[in-house]
Motif scaffolding. Structure first.
Motif, PDB file in Angstrom:
ATOM      1  N   GLN A 150       0.849  -1.426  -0.067  1.00 24.19           N
ATOM      2  CA  GLN A 150      -0.029   0.125   0.200  1.00 24.19           C
ATOM      3  C   GLN A 150       1.038   1.098  -0.425  1.00 24.19           C
ATOM      4  O   GLN A 150       2.262   1.410   0.348  1.00 24.19           O
ATOM      5  N   SER A 151       0.162   2.283  -0.604  1.00 24.81           N
ATOM      6  CA  SER A 151       1.224   3.442  -0.832  1.00 24.81           C
ATOM      7  C   SER A 151       1.394   4.386   0.446  1.00 24.81           C
ATOM      8  O   SER A 151       2.747   4.823   0.484  1.00 24.81           O
ATOM      9  N   SER A 152       0.530   4.006   1.139  1.00 21.34           N
ATOM     10  CA  SER A 152       1.334   4.745   2.159  1.00 21.34           C
ATOM     11  C   SER A 152       2.034   4.021   3.497  1.00 21.34           C
ATOM     12  O   SER A 152       2.640   4.794   4.425  1.00 21.34           O
ATOM     13  N   THR A 153       2.216   2.732   3.645  1.00 17.54           N
ATOM     14  CA  THR A 153       2.949   1.980   3.982  1.00 17.54           C
ATOM     15  C   THR A 153       4.570   2.315   3.654  1.00 17.54           C
ATOM     16  O   THR A 153       5.171   2.115   4.276  1.00 17.54           O
ATOM     17  N   LEU A 154       4.519   2.230   2.463  1.00 15.90           N
ATOM     18  CA  LEU A 154       5.119   2.580   1.377  1.00 15.90           C
ATOM     19  C   LEU A 154       6.467   3.964   1.841  1.00 15.90           C
ATOM     20  O   LEU A 154       7.380   4.085   1.492  1.00 15.90           O
ATOM     21  N   GLN A 155       5.167   4.707   1.292  1.00 13.94           N
ATOM     22  CA  GLN A 155       5.935   6.332   2.846  1.00 13.94           C
ATOM     23  C   GLN A 155       6.641   6.214   4.181  1.00 13.94           C
ATOM     24  O   GLN A 155       7.320   6.821   3.885  1.00 13.94           O
ATOM     25  N   LEU A 156       5.860   5.223   4.313  1.00 18.12           N
ATOM     26  CA  LEU A 156       6.785   5.181   5.235  1.00 18.12           C
ATOM     27  C   LEU A 156       7.633   5.246   6.034  1.00 18.12           C
ATOM     28  O   LEU A 156       8.820   5.757   6.618  1.00 18.12           O
ATOM     29  N   VAL A 157       8.303   3.947   4.891  1.00 14.65           N
ATOM     30  CA  VAL A 157       9.005   2.676   4.722  1.00 14.65           C
ATOM     31  C   VAL A 157      10.694   4.156   4.299  1.00 14.65           C
ATOM     32  O   VAL A 157      11.485   4.529   4.448  1.00 14.65           O
ATOM     33  N   GLU A 158       9.689   4.973   3.268  1.00 16.11           N
ATOM     34  CA  GLU A 158      10.994   5.813   2.429  1.00 16.11           C
ATOM     35  C   GLU A 158      11.499   6.435   3.459  1.00 16.11           C
ATOM     36  O   GLU A 158      12.109   7.714   4.003  1.00 16.11           O
ATOM     37  N   GLU A 159      10.109   6.676   4.355  1.00 14.61           N
ATOM     38  CA  GLU A 159      10.743   8.259   5.510  1.00 14.61           C
ATOM     39  C   GLU A 159      11.592   7.418   6.700  1.00 14.61           C
ATOM     40  O   GLU A 159      12.965   8.213   7.209  1.00 14.61           O
ATOM     41  N   LEU A 160      11.910   5.920   6.741  1.00 18.85           N
ATOM     42  CA  LEU A 160      12.279   5.830   7.880  1.00 18.85           C
ATOM     43  C   LEU A 160      13.779   5.311   7.363  1.00 18.85           C
ATOM     44  O   LEU A 160      14.913   5.189   7.874  1.00 18.85           O
ATOM     45  N   LEU A 161      13.644   5.339   5.989  1.00 21.91           N
ATOM     46  CA  LEU A 161      14.986   5.226   5.346  1.00 21.91           C
ATOM     47  C   LEU A 161      16.408   5.898   5.219  1.00 21.91           C
ATOM     48  O   LEU A 161      17.042   6.442   4.733  1.00 21.91           O
ATOM     49  N   VAL A 180      11.375  -5.093   6.922  1.00 16.98           N
ATOM     50  CA  VAL A 180      11.580  -4.168   5.681  1.00 16.98           C
ATOM     51  C   VAL A 180      12.017  -5.437   4.937  1.00 16.98           C
ATOM     52  O   VAL A 180      11.611  -5.557   3.926  1.00 16.98           O
ATOM     53  N   ILE A 181      12.803  -5.569   5.021  1.00 17.09           N
ATOM     54  CA  ILE A 181      14.396  -6.784   4.256  1.00 17.09           C
ATOM     55  C   ILE A 181      13.241  -7.646   3.819  1.00 17.09           C
ATOM     56  O   ILE A 181      13.324  -8.537   2.539  1.00 17.09           O
ATOM     57  N   GLU A 182      12.246  -8.241   4.611  1.00 21.91           N
ATOM     58  CA  GLU A 182      11.773  -9.846   4.626  1.00 21.91           C
ATOM     59  C   GLU A 182      10.222  -9.160   3.719  1.00 21.91           C
ATOM     60  O   GLU A 182      10.197  -9.933   3.146  1.00 21.91           O
ATOM     61  N   ASN A 183       9.469  -7.822   4.318  1.00 21.77           N
ATOM     62  CA  ASN A 183       8.325  -7.777   3.398  1.00 21.77           C
ATOM     63  C   ASN A 183       8.521  -6.694   2.588  1.00 21.77           C
ATOM     64  O   ASN A 183       7.541  -6.370   2.339  1.00 21.77           O
ATOM     65  N   GLY A 184       9.231  -5.831   2.367  1.00 21.37           N
ATOM     66  CA  GLY A 184       9.193  -4.677   1.727  1.00 21.37           C
ATOM     67  C   GLY A 184       9.409  -4.796   0.395  1.00 21.37           C
ATOM     68  O   GLY A 184       9.399  -5.717  -0.118  1.00 21.37           O
ATOM     69  N   ASN A 185       9.140  -4.141  -0.270  1.00 26.56           N
ATOM     70  CA  ASN A 185       9.905  -4.104  -2.089  1.00 26.56           C
ATOM     71  C   ASN A 185      11.243  -4.762  -2.274  1.00 26.56           C
ATOM     72  O   ASN A 185      12.117  -3.850  -1.336  1.00 26.56           O
ATOM     73  N   GLN A 186      11.309  -5.050  -3.905  1.00 27.96           N
ATOM     74  CA  GLN A 186      12.501  -5.110  -3.778  1.00 27.96           C
ATOM     75  C   GLN A 186      14.151  -3.469  -3.903  1.00 27.96           C
ATOM     76  O   GLN A 186      14.607  -4.220  -3.064  1.00 27.96           O
ATOM     77  N   ARG A 187      13.055  -2.083  -3.956  1.00 25.40           N
ATOM     78  CA  ARG A 187      14.036  -1.685  -3.769  1.00 25.40           C
ATOM     79  C   ARG A 187      14.610  -1.307  -2.333  1.00 25.40           C
ATOM     80  O   ARG A 187      15.610  -0.803  -2.420  1.00 25.40           O
ATOM     81  N   HIS A 188      13.543  -1.572  -1.461  1.00 24.67           N
ATOM     82  CA  HIS A 188      13.440  -0.682   0.229  1.00 24.67           C
ATOM     83  C   HIS A 188      14.622  -1.741   0.374  1.00 24.67           C
ATOM     84  O   HIS A 188      15.490  -1.452   1.445  1.00 24.67           O
ATOM     85  N   CYS A 189      14.271  -3.336   0.330  1.00 25.28           N
ATOM     86  CA  CYS A 189      15.117  -3.732   0.892  1.00 25.28           C
ATOM     87  C   CYS A 189      16.389  -4.117   0.614  1.00 25.28           C
ATOM     88  O   CYS A 189      17.819  -3.953   1.358  1.00 25.28           O
ATOM     89  N   LYS A 190      16.575  -3.686  -1.135  1.00 26.32           N
ATOM     90  CA  LYS A 190      17.812  -3.076  -1.206  1.00 26.32           C
ATOM     91  C   LYS A 190      18.783  -1.421  -0.621  1.00 26.32           C
ATOM     92  O   LYS A 190      19.995  -2.021  -0.529  1.00 26.32           O
ATOM     93  N   LEU A 191      18.074  -1.202  -0.224  1.00 24.57           N
ATOM     94  CA  LEU A 191      18.955  -0.122  -0.059  1.00 24.57           C
ATOM     95  C   LEU A 191      19.168  -0.415   1.511  1.00 24.57           C
ATOM     96  O   LEU A 191      19.757   0.028   2.362  1.00 24.57           O
ATOM     97  N   VAL A 192      18.123  -0.834   2.208  1.00 23.19           N
ATOM     98  CA  VAL A 192      18.426  -1.575   3.769  1.00 23.19           C
ATOM     99  C   VAL A 192      19.922  -2.521   3.527  1.00 23.19           C
ATOM    100  O   VAL A 192      21.290  -2.317   4.536  1.00 23.19           O
ATOM    101  N   VAL A 193      20.498  -3.288   2.473  1.00 19.30           N
ATOM    102  CA  VAL A 193      20.795  -3.637   2.876  1.00 19.30           C
ATOM    103  C   VAL A 193      22.263  -3.373   2.022  1.00 19.30           C
ATOM    104  O   VAL A 193      23.356  -3.412   2.579  1.00 19.30           O
ATOM    105  N   ALA A 194      22.697  -2.673   1.428  1.00 15.80           N
ATOM    106  CA  ALA A 194      22.919  -0.750   0.772  1.00 15.80           C
ATOM    107  C   ALA A 194      24.147  -0.241   1.937  1.00 15.80           C
ATOM    108  O   ALA A 194      25.029  -0.405   2.336  1.00 15.80           O
ATOM    109  N   ALA A 195      22.946  -0.041   3.114  1.00 14.18           N
ATOM    110  CA  ALA A 195      23.378   0.411   4.404  1.00 14.18           C
ATOM    111  C   ALA A 195      24.454  -0.112   5.459  1.00 14.18           C
ATOM    112  O   ALA A 195      25.555  -0.180   6.125  1.00 14.18           O
TER     113      ALA A 195
END
Length: 296
Positions: A150-161, A180-195
């Protein structure tokens, strides 16, 4: 670590804005719980009628929060949607409450997104603060579990990242990063792993981030997995991880990676066996790797 007292904010130590005390006493709450648990439809309707107008106050009560959760389970979607209208405007307060946070989690897990969307909307703007909270972190985990696309959840993740590295090492927020790693989208998972890849050895030895490194091996893309493996499988890194209080758990995770030369890792571990025998965790690691007989 002890839970903060009800009415005290974990981060500031100051008072939270608590729900008002419910008008129903303990005996009445027990009766309502019984109606919701055992009675038929008539009992459920009677219980719902009794708690209408008191949902927010009940949510902050040790017994009342159980009644509200049970009501959300037994009510129809329409009835539940009407009940949670009383929680609108209270999500951030509920997220820091030792009782009301369970009610918000139940809203997310039990209701349709259209009825539960207010939860994500009210968290916006305070994500990093609430993700660091003992109770607040749970709300983000449920949102990622049930409404990750859902877009509102994705926006929360963007804020967290915006604070990924700090959150990865936090005692409560790392649970959100794991979600985020387990259930987030591929882009968000990749950003956490990048960190994590900015300093994988340090993160792998951190009390909290080490859990994320283990999950990264399981959920990251092949390219990131290869980079992470290369950073953590050279001899100096293996030795440092094996001796580390938290890194030793990453060694176990490494041994399950197909691309790893496990015999090379075992050769490195054998060279530091005297040091590992000096601690119980080191002894346990040697047993788990099949290098010592199990004497525990």
């Amino acid at each position: 670590e002890a839970c903060p007292s009800y009415g005290q904010d974990l981060l500031t130590g100051g008072p939270c804005s608590d729900p008002p005390a419910p008008c129903l006493d303990a005996e009445m709450l027990s009766d309502l719980q019984l109606k919701l648990s055992e009675d038929g439809r008539k009992g459920v309707e009677d219980a719902l009628a009794a708690i209408r107008g008191q949902v927010w106050s009940l949510a902050g009560d040790p017994k009342g929060c159980r009644v509200v959760q049970l009501a959300l389970e037994r009510a129809s979607q329409q009835e539940a949607s009407e009940l949670v209208l009383e929680l609108h405007g209270h999500v951030q307060e509920a997220a820091t409450s030792p009782h009301a946070n369970y009610v918000i989690q139940k809203v997310v897990s039990q209701l349709t997104f259209s009825a539960a969307s207010f939860v994500a909307e009210e968290l916006a703007g305070s994500c990093a603060r609430l993700a660091r909270h003992r109770f607040g972190c749970r709300i983000f985990c449920r949102l990622l579990e049930f409404f990750s696309t859902q877009s509102s959840t994705l926006q929360l993740v963007e804020e967290l990242l915006g604070e990924t590295q700090e959150l990865c090492c936090h005692s409560f927020a790392h649970h959100v990063m794991q979600a985020v790693i387990e259930n987030g989208n591929q882009r968000h998972c990749k950003l956490v792993v990048a960190a994590l890849l900015t300093n994988p050895l340090a993160f792998a030895q951190d009390k909290n981030a080490s859990y994320l490194v283990k999950f990264a091996f399981r959920y990251s893309c092949q390219e990131d997995n290869r980079v992470l493996l290369a950073q953590l499988s050279h001899p100096d890194a293996i030795a440092a991880l094996a001796i580390s209080q938290y890194g030793c758990h990453v060694v176990r995770a490494l041994m399950e990676v197909e691309e790893l030369d496990t015999q090379a890792v075992l050769h490195i571990i054998r060279q530091i066996m005297p040091q590992l025998r000096e601690t119980k965790r080191g002894q346990r690691l040697l047993v788990d790797l099949g290098l010592e007989p199990d004497s525990f």
